[in-house]
Design an enzyme around this catalytic site. Structure first.
Site, short mmCIF file in Angstrom:
data_model
loop_
_atom_site.label_atom_id
_atom_site.label_comp_id
_atom_site.label_asym_id
_atom_site.label_seq_id
_atom_site.Cartn_x
_atom_site.Cartn_y
_atom_site.Cartn_z
N TYR A 124 0.80 -1.22 0.00
CA TYR A 124 0.00 0.00 0.00
C TYR A 124 0.84 1.28 0.00
O TYR A 124 0.32 2.35 0.27
CB TYR A 124 -0.96 0.01 1.20
N LYS A 172 3.84 -14.72 3.45
CA LYS A 172 3.90 -15.57 2.26
C LYS A 172 5.39 -15.67 1.86
O LYS A 172 5.78 -15.39 0.73
CB LYS A 172 3.05 -14.94 1.14
N ASP A 205 -2.38 -18.15 3.06
CA ASP A 205 -3.51 -18.91 2.51
C ASP A 205 -3.99 -19.97 3.49
O ASP A 205 -5.18 -20.14 3.74
CB ASP A 205 -3.20 -19.50 1.12
N ASP A 229 -5.27 -6.23 6.07
CA ASP A 229 -6.51 -5.63 5.58
C ASP A 229 -7.52 -6.74 5.25
O ASP A 229 -8.69 -6.71 5.67
CB ASP A 229 -6.17 -4.82 4.31
#
Ligand code: NAD
Length: 335
Positions: A124, A172, A205, A229
């Site tokens: 972001y 990740k 995930d 988020d």
């Protein structure tokens, strides 16, 4: 002593949910003066920018703000007023608790976890460009060890303060070996300083799957900006939806409290939405400024109202208007 809190009603449903929250806080006789100022669409009309400097200066001066959601304007200088506000005030820690209430029907009964999201960098940061006409593009994901260290440390300190037992770092790093490698390695280093708090890491995930099947296993979740988020909306869904999900954005010395949800423009002005997320953000604000009595009065009234289940807004299966829910809550506070 009278405490001063900057009040930003925001856009869409913002003025309604903020109005409800102020009404409820005032019903507790908290000694607070709200100093109202506009940001977002109303500020554009008046000042030509959605985030005027005097909004930032007022928050810097009084250190505490209660904010409604702000619509991200299309075609203006800022990608998002919310992102810009967090960046300009270095509100690096976004705290989003998700806690079940008796009486709010959900798939799980005992969810009690907190998502702590890094609020200033990651995907972001807003570095994006087209690389070929408008058919290919790239977005830069910027991660620094300094920001990882302070958000993970914040999560552990929060766990100690709130008597929580476990911190889960979500990443990740198997794919984004550089950026999430920095995040994960830093999280592991910081965790060693807190041997009394259990630490684990999860790939994002898998984390999402775990959260929708066994949310009771999680306590404090710490993660980077975009994952935080997304996961915090997922967690809101576990406890009744965006209508009941509060949040706080903190820097070293400034705190801005706001619901997780956005400005839901289709419901603006209908006296329909659930103000609980904003009221709970108000409760977080009251605890932050040391108004524990007022915070407890509101929490007890909310617990009562949800347990009874007589006055619920549409998102929780009821038909009460925002104003009816608010007045019912006020009557419980004054009981
Ligand atoms: P949204 O959160 O406004 O709405 C998503 C859906 O959630 C709505 O259709 C509604 O069904 C439900 N919902 C949200 N708040 C609710 C409430 N209080 N009670 C009952 N139901 C509620 O998200 P969106 O539609 O993706 O975004 C709308 C605008 O809000 C966009 O401009 C976005 O940029 C902005 N936004 C702002 C913030 C913020 O100010 N912090 C956060 C998210 C989105």
């Amino acid at each position: 002593m009278m405490k001063r809190v900057v009040l930003i009603p925001g856009d869409g449903i913002g003025p309604e949910v903020i109005g409800s929250c102020v009404r409820v806080i005032n019903a507790t006789d908290a000694d607070i003066e709200f100093i109202k100022i506009d940001a977002g669409e109303s500020a554009i009309e008046r000042e030509g920018t959605p985030l005027p400097e005097n909004v930032l200066n007022l928050i810097r001066k009084y250190k505490v703000a209660l904010k409604g959601p702000i619509t991200t304007p299309i075609g203006s200088g800022f990608r998002s007023v919310n992102v810009e506000l967090r960046k300009r005030l270095d509100l690096y820690a976004n705290i989003r608790p998700a806690k079940s209430f008796d009486g709010i029907k959900t798939r799980y009964e005992n969810v009690d976890l907190v998502v702590i999201r890094e609020n200033t960098e990651g995907l972001y940061v807003g570095i994006e460009r087209y690389t070929k006409n408008e058919s290919e593009g790239e977005t830069i994901r910027r991660i620094t060890k300094r920001a990882c260290e302070r958000i993970v440390r914040f999560a552990f300190e929060y766990a100690i303060k709130e008597n929580r037992k476990k911190v889960t770092a979500v990443h990740k790093a198997n794919i984004m070996k550089v950026t999430d490698g920095i995040f994960l390695n830093t999280a592991k280093e910081v965790a060693e300083e807190y041997p009394d708090i259990e630490f684990e890491d999860k790939i994002v995930d898998n984390m999402c799957m775990q959260l929708v099947t066994r949310p009771e296993l999680y306590d404090v979740i710490v993660t980077t900006n975009m994952f935080g988020d997304i996961i915090s909306d997922l967690c809101a869904g576990l406890v009744g939806g965006l209508g009941v999900a509060p949040g706080a954005n903190l820097s070293e010395d400034i705190a801005v409290f706001e619901p997780v949800h956005g400005s839901a423009p289709k419901y603006a002005g209908l006296d329909k939405v659930n103000p609980t997320a904003t009221i709970l953000s108000g409760v977080m604000m009251l605890r932050h400024i040391g108004e524990e009595d007022s915070a407890n009065k509101i929490m007890n009234a909310l617990i009562d109202v949800f347990k009874e289940g007589k006055k619920l807004t549409f998102d929780l299966g009821g038909s009460a208007k925002t104003s009816e829910f608010t007045e019912y809550l006020v009557s419980k506070i004054r009981d």
